[in-house]
Design an enzyme around this catalytic site. Structure first.
Site, mmCIF file in Angstrom:
data_model
loop_
_atom_site.group_PDB
_atom_site.id
_atom_site.type_symbol
_atom_site.label_atom_id
_atom_site.label_comp_id
_atom_site.label_asym_id
_atom_site.label_seq_id
_atom_site.Cartn_x
_atom_site.Cartn_y
_atom_site.Cartn_z
ATOM 1 C CG ASN A 27 -0.357 -0.056 2.519
ATOM 2 O OD1 ASN A 27 0.830 -0.361 2.647
ATOM 3 N ND2 ASN A 27 -1.116 0.242 3.557
ATOM 4 C CD GLU A 84 3.246 0.107 9.817
ATOM 5 O OE1 GLU A 84 4.340 0.293 9.255
ATOM 6 O OE2 GLU A 84 2.211 0.695 9.489
ATOM 7 C CB CYS A 133 -1.926 -0.612 9.098
ATOM 8 S SG CYS A 133 -0.707 0.679 9.150
HETATM 9 O O1 G3H Z 1 -0.691 0.897 6.235
HETATM 10 C C1 G3H Z 1 0.031 1.294 7.170
HETATM 11 C C2 G3H Z 1 0.666 2.599 7.122
HETATM 12 O O2 G3H Z 1 1.719 2.691 8.039
HETATM 13 C C3 G3H Z 1 -0.319 3.721 7.317
HETATM 14 O O3 G3H Z 1 0.306 4.932 7.085
HETATM 15 O O4 G3H Z 1 -1.252 6.501 8.247
HETATM 16 O O5 G3H Z 1 0.387 7.319 6.573
HETATM 17 O O6 G3H Z 1 -1.600 5.987 5.860
HETATM 18 P P1 G3H Z 1 -0.588 6.255 6.938
#
Ligand code: G3H
Length: 428
Positions: free
Chosen positions: A121, A217, A251
């Protein structure tokens, strides 16, 4: 893109190990200079890389471009942090007069080979946020991009080679996790693993990794708690952005709304209206709701929606599917028997749960296997802070949506959301 065999992985690691010795012997500035040039190239090629990200992982061009620029900033920030870090000395006399003649000089030394496993993503940002601190501090990086996202990952690496990095120091290992994953994570030359991805894969990695430091993570089921009538409108705006952007394939997306009973009608009406206005379609047309990354993901999210509807939930809006596109969906009348109560969709569906009081809101928020982030909407900051202390997550956002940035802040999860801390200084 070629698939590595486990044998080729072994060869790449041996070469990286040799390259690391030379890299670690350079001055801090020499290493930081290479990374600064990389940041410059990322800015220069931002449009090209963003177009590739958009086509490869189905994110809008605007979001992909932001991701590239955010990554360039991250590299520069990390360089700066590293070059300005003073090391401490610790006099033994602080502890006891018996140790007046003893003192410790604290030094930081590279670990060796850092395995960076990034998700689909954020194929640029969640690669760079692992690579940049590992390299500047003198490590080699074994870079394993997600299969969907590997082309963007390869371009990120090519720009780094163009900036002057020895290719052996950061091999890009492509191939299916099922074929090479175990060979990589359990290899004796790996000294640290930084992983972003699903909880199942993260737990599997932690079982194989042995005694090396891990930063994991993993998933999330971030709740937004709406506890004050004055904040309903702002909360709805933030939830729509934080719960649906990029079809919630993040996430940190808001994945549950927990609202006091008497605020429920206003929240439900506001959400139904605002979610109904979201643009649905192609990332190339800048739509907020875009097709999910794979048919399997869309099947999974559709399965969660159907399960809830069959068990008595109602869709305030959405509920349908066309190909891999899942309509933005808000579900109500939720019970614990529904999978959507506990499971992470990674798609645009958010359940609303109404609660009697603040205590029940806290208990409901904590009734999750995950513990990444939580949002609290309340105009009394003292009350919001007091509630935040009872929520079992890595970070609480007050009057704002859940999200990782800005990237200098510590980013962490508890429970099934992971362990280890990421962010500008913590990663160093
Ligand atoms: O998908 C997990 C990422 O660490 C979320 O990052 O809050 O910048 O979208 P973000």
């Amino acid at each position: 893109m070629r698939e590595y065999t486990p044998e080729e992985v072994g060869v790449a690691l041996i070469k990286a190990n040799a390259a690391q010795t030379k890299w670690a012997a350079l001055s801090k500035h020499d290493r930081a200079d290479v990374l600064a040039r990389w940041a410059g190239l990322l800015r220069e090629k931002a449009d090209e890389l963003a177009t590739l990200v958009m086509r490869e992982v189905g994110k809008t061009f605007a979001d992909a471009r932001k991701e590239v620029l955010r990554s360039a900033e991250y590299i520069e920030y990390t360089n700066h942090e590293y070059l300005h870090q003073d090391l401490v000395t610790m006099p033994g006399d602080n502890y006891s007069r018996d140790y007046r003649n003893k003192m410790a000089m604290v030094q930081r030394t590279p670990l060796g080979l850092v395995l960076a496993i990034s998700p689909f993503n954020y194929p640029v940002n969640l690669s760079i946020s692992k690579i940049s601190p590992a390299l500047v501090t003198g490590n080699a990086v074994i870079f394993k991009p997600a299969t969907q996202g590997a082309l963007s990952g390869a371009m990120v690496a090519d720009l780094l080679y163009e900036a002057g990095l020895d290719r052996d120091l950061m091999p890009v290992i492509t191939g299916r996790g099922s074929v090479i994953g175990d060979a990589l994570t359990s290899h004796p030359l790996i000294d640290m693993i930084s992983f972003t991805g699903s909880t199942d894969v993260g737990k599997h990695i932690s079982q194989l990794a042995g005694a090396v430091p891990l930063v994991l993570e993993m998933g999330g089921k971030d709740a937004a708690l709406i506890l004050d009538a004055d904040k309903v409108e702002a909360a709805v705006d933030e939830i729509v952005k934080g719960g649906f952007g990029y079809s919630a394939q993040r996430c940190t997306a808001i994945k549950r709304i927990i609202v006091l009973d008497d605020l429920y009608p206003a929240v439900a009406a506001g959400l139904t209206e605002k979610v109904g206005e979201l643009t649905v379609g192609s990332p190339e047309d800048d739509a907020v709701i875009v097709p999910l990354i794979s048919e399997q993901s869309a099947d999974f999210v559709e399965g969660l929606i159907q399960d809830a509807l069959q068990k008595g939930a109602k869709a305030l809006c959405g509920g349908g599917r066309k190909g891999n596109l899942i309509e933005p969906t808000v579900l109500t009348d939720i019970t614990k028997e529904m999978r959507i109560y506990y499971e992470e969709p990674f798609g645009p569906v958010v359940p609303i749960l109404s609660v009697r009081d603040v205590q029940e809101a806290i208990e409901t928020a904590n009734d999750s296997p995950y513990g990444l982030q939580c949002s609290i909407f309340h105009s009394d900051i003292d009350k919001a802070l007091a509630i935040a202390n009872h929520i079992e997550v890595g970070s609480v956002q007050i009057n704002g949506r859940t999200e990782r940035g800005p990237d200098n802040l510590p980013f962490l999860g508890v429970k099934n959301s992971g362990f280890g801390v990421q962010g500008g200084s913590p990663s160093i």
